[in-house]
Design a protein around this motif. Structure first.
Motif, PDB file in Angstrom:
ATOM      1  N   ASP A   1      32.091  43.198  38.908  1.00 31.63           N
ATOM      2  CA  ASP A   1      32.847  44.430  38.688  1.00 31.63           C
ATOM      3  C   ASP A   1      33.864  44.696  39.794  1.00 31.63           C
ATOM      4  OD1 ASP A   1      31.452  44.934  36.333  1.00 31.63           O
ATOM      5  OD2 ASP A   1      29.967  46.200  37.340  1.00 31.63           O
ATOM      6  N   PHE A   2      33.715  44.049  40.937  1.00 28.18           N
ATOM      7  CA  PHE A   2      34.599  44.256  42.078  1.00 28.18           C
ATOM      8  C   PHE A   2      35.699  43.196  42.163  1.00 28.18           C
ATOM      9  CE2 PHE A   2      35.382  43.846  46.762  1.00 28.18           C
ATOM     10  CZ  PHE A   2      36.012  45.065  46.935  1.00 28.18           C
ATOM     11  N   ARG A   3      35.602  42.156  41.377  1.00 26.88           N
ATOM     12  CA  ARG A   3      36.534  41.029  41.507  1.00 26.88           C
ATOM     13  C   ARG A   3      37.986  41.402  41.249  1.00 26.88           C
ATOM     14  NH1 ARG A   3      33.016  35.944  39.077  1.00 26.88           N
ATOM     15  NH2 ARG A   3      31.519  35.946  40.808  1.00 26.88           N
TER      16      ARG A   3
ATOM     17  N   GLU B   1      44.792  28.586  43.992  1.00 29.27           N
ATOM     18  CA  GLU B   1      44.540  30.008  44.199  1.00 29.27           C
ATOM     19  C   GLU B   1      45.322  30.849  43.194  1.00 29.27           C
ATOM     20  OE1 GLU B   1      44.559  33.451  47.657  1.00 29.27           O
ATOM     21  OE2 GLU B   1      45.620  31.576  48.041  1.00 29.27           O
ATOM     22  N   LYS B   2      46.567  30.482  42.938  1.00 33.79           N
ATOM     23  CA  LYS B   2      47.367  31.219  41.961  1.00 33.79           C
ATOM     24  C   LYS B   2      46.696  31.168  40.591  1.00 33.79           C
ATOM     25  CE  LYS B   2      52.037  31.693  40.161  1.00 33.79           C
ATOM     26  NZ  LYS B   2      53.416  31.216  40.249  1.00 33.79           N
ATOM     27  N   ASP B   3      46.194  30.005  40.208  1.00 34.68           N
ATOM     28  CA  ASP B   3      45.503  29.880  38.926  1.00 34.68           C
ATOM     29  C   ASP B   3      44.264  30.769  38.882  1.00 34.68           C
ATOM     30  OD1 ASP B   3      47.429  28.011  38.214  1.00 34.68           O
ATOM     31  OD2 ASP B   3      46.116  26.268  38.546  1.00 34.68           O
ATOM     32  N   ALA B   4      43.493  30.790  39.974  1.00 37.01           N
ATOM     33  CA  ALA B   4      42.287  31.633  40.035  1.00 37.01           C
ATOM     34  C   ALA B   4      42.652  33.108  39.990  1.00 37.01           C
ATOM     35  CB  ALA B   4      41.495  31.314  41.301  1.00 37.01           C
ATOM     36  N   ILE B   5      43.692  33.492  40.692  1.00 35.57           N
ATOM     37  CA  ILE B   5      44.145  34.882  40.691  1.00 35.57           C
ATOM     38  C   ILE B   5      44.538  35.303  39.280  1.00 35.57           C
ATOM     39  CG2 ILE B   5      46.054  36.382  41.421  1.00 35.57           C
ATOM     40  CD1 ILE B   5      45.913  34.864  44.158  1.00 35.57           C
TER      41      ILE B   5
ATOM     42  N   SER C   1      43.647  38.428  34.605  1.00 38.08           N
ATOM     43  CA  SER C   1      43.790  38.494  33.140  1.00 38.08           C
ATOM     44  C   SER C   1      42.585  39.160  32.477  1.00 38.08           C
ATOM     45  CB  SER C   1      44.005  37.097  32.560  1.00 38.08           C
ATOM     46  OG  SER C   1      42.808  36.346  32.607  1.00 38.08           O
ATOM     47  N   THR C   2      41.484  39.294  33.205  1.00 38.37           N
ATOM     48  CA  THR C   2      40.285  39.929  32.661  1.00 38.37           C
ATOM     49  C   THR C   2      40.176  41.393  33.049  1.00 38.37           C
ATOM     50  OG1 THR C   2      38.850  39.416  34.546  1.00 38.37           O
ATOM     51  CG2 THR C   2      39.054  37.721  32.838  1.00 38.37           C
ATOM     52  N   CYS C   3      41.110  41.872  33.846  1.00 40.89           N
ATOM     53  CA  CYS C   3      41.029  43.234  34.365  1.00 40.89           C
ATOM     54  C   CYS C   3      41.479  44.253  33.328  1.00 40.89           C
ATOM     55  CB  CYS C   3      41.893  43.376  35.613  1.00 40.89           C
ATOM     56  SG  CYS C   3      41.405  42.263  36.944  1.00 40.89           S
ATOM     57  N   ALA C   4      40.894  45.437  33.435  1.00 38.52           N
ATOM     58  CA  ALA C   4      41.313  46.553  32.588  1.00 38.52           C
ATOM     59  C   ALA C   4      42.767  46.882  32.903  1.00 38.52           C
ATOM     60  CB  ALA C   4      40.426  47.768  32.851  1.00 38.52           C
TER      61      ALA C   4
END
Length: 104
Positions: free
Chosen positions: A55-57, A79-83, A88-91
């Motif tokens: 929930d904090f990611r 890192e850019k791909d991970a970011i 993309s999953t954030c509200a």
């Protein structure tokens, strides 16, 4: 949030002494955590370590992007791909800071 060792690897060596001090003491870049969590993170970036609290990611990654952008630090492609994957999953109410180019 952005480990000082990681920041050095991605551009902090080009900052002035004052800018490096500001980065190290920037309230956005400081987070109280327990020792074991800090040791697991070490100098990891978003490609190699994310908080166990899912929930904090979003906030964690968005803050890393904000700090790196503020101090003109770059990110690796991994890192850019991970970011991008995390954000993309954030509200939609989560801030989605601009992520500049990758570099080395």
């Amino acid at each position: 949030m952005v480990a000082l060792s990681n920041s050095w690897q991605v551009g902090a060596q080009k900052l002035t002494e004052r800018e490096r001090r500001n980065l190290a003491n920037d309230p956005r870049n400081l987070l109280a955590v327990d020792g074991p969590a800090n040791q697991k993170k070490s100098d990891g970036d978003a490609a190699t370590w994310l908080p166990p609290n899912k929930d904090f990611r979003c906030r964690y990654v968005a803050t890393q992007v904000d700090v790196k952008s503020t101090y003109n630090l770059w990110v690796t492609q991994a890192e850019k791909d991970a970011i991008n994957r995390v954000l993309s999953t954030c509200a939609t109410s989560e801030p989605t800071p601009f992520l500049g180019s990758t570099g080395s």
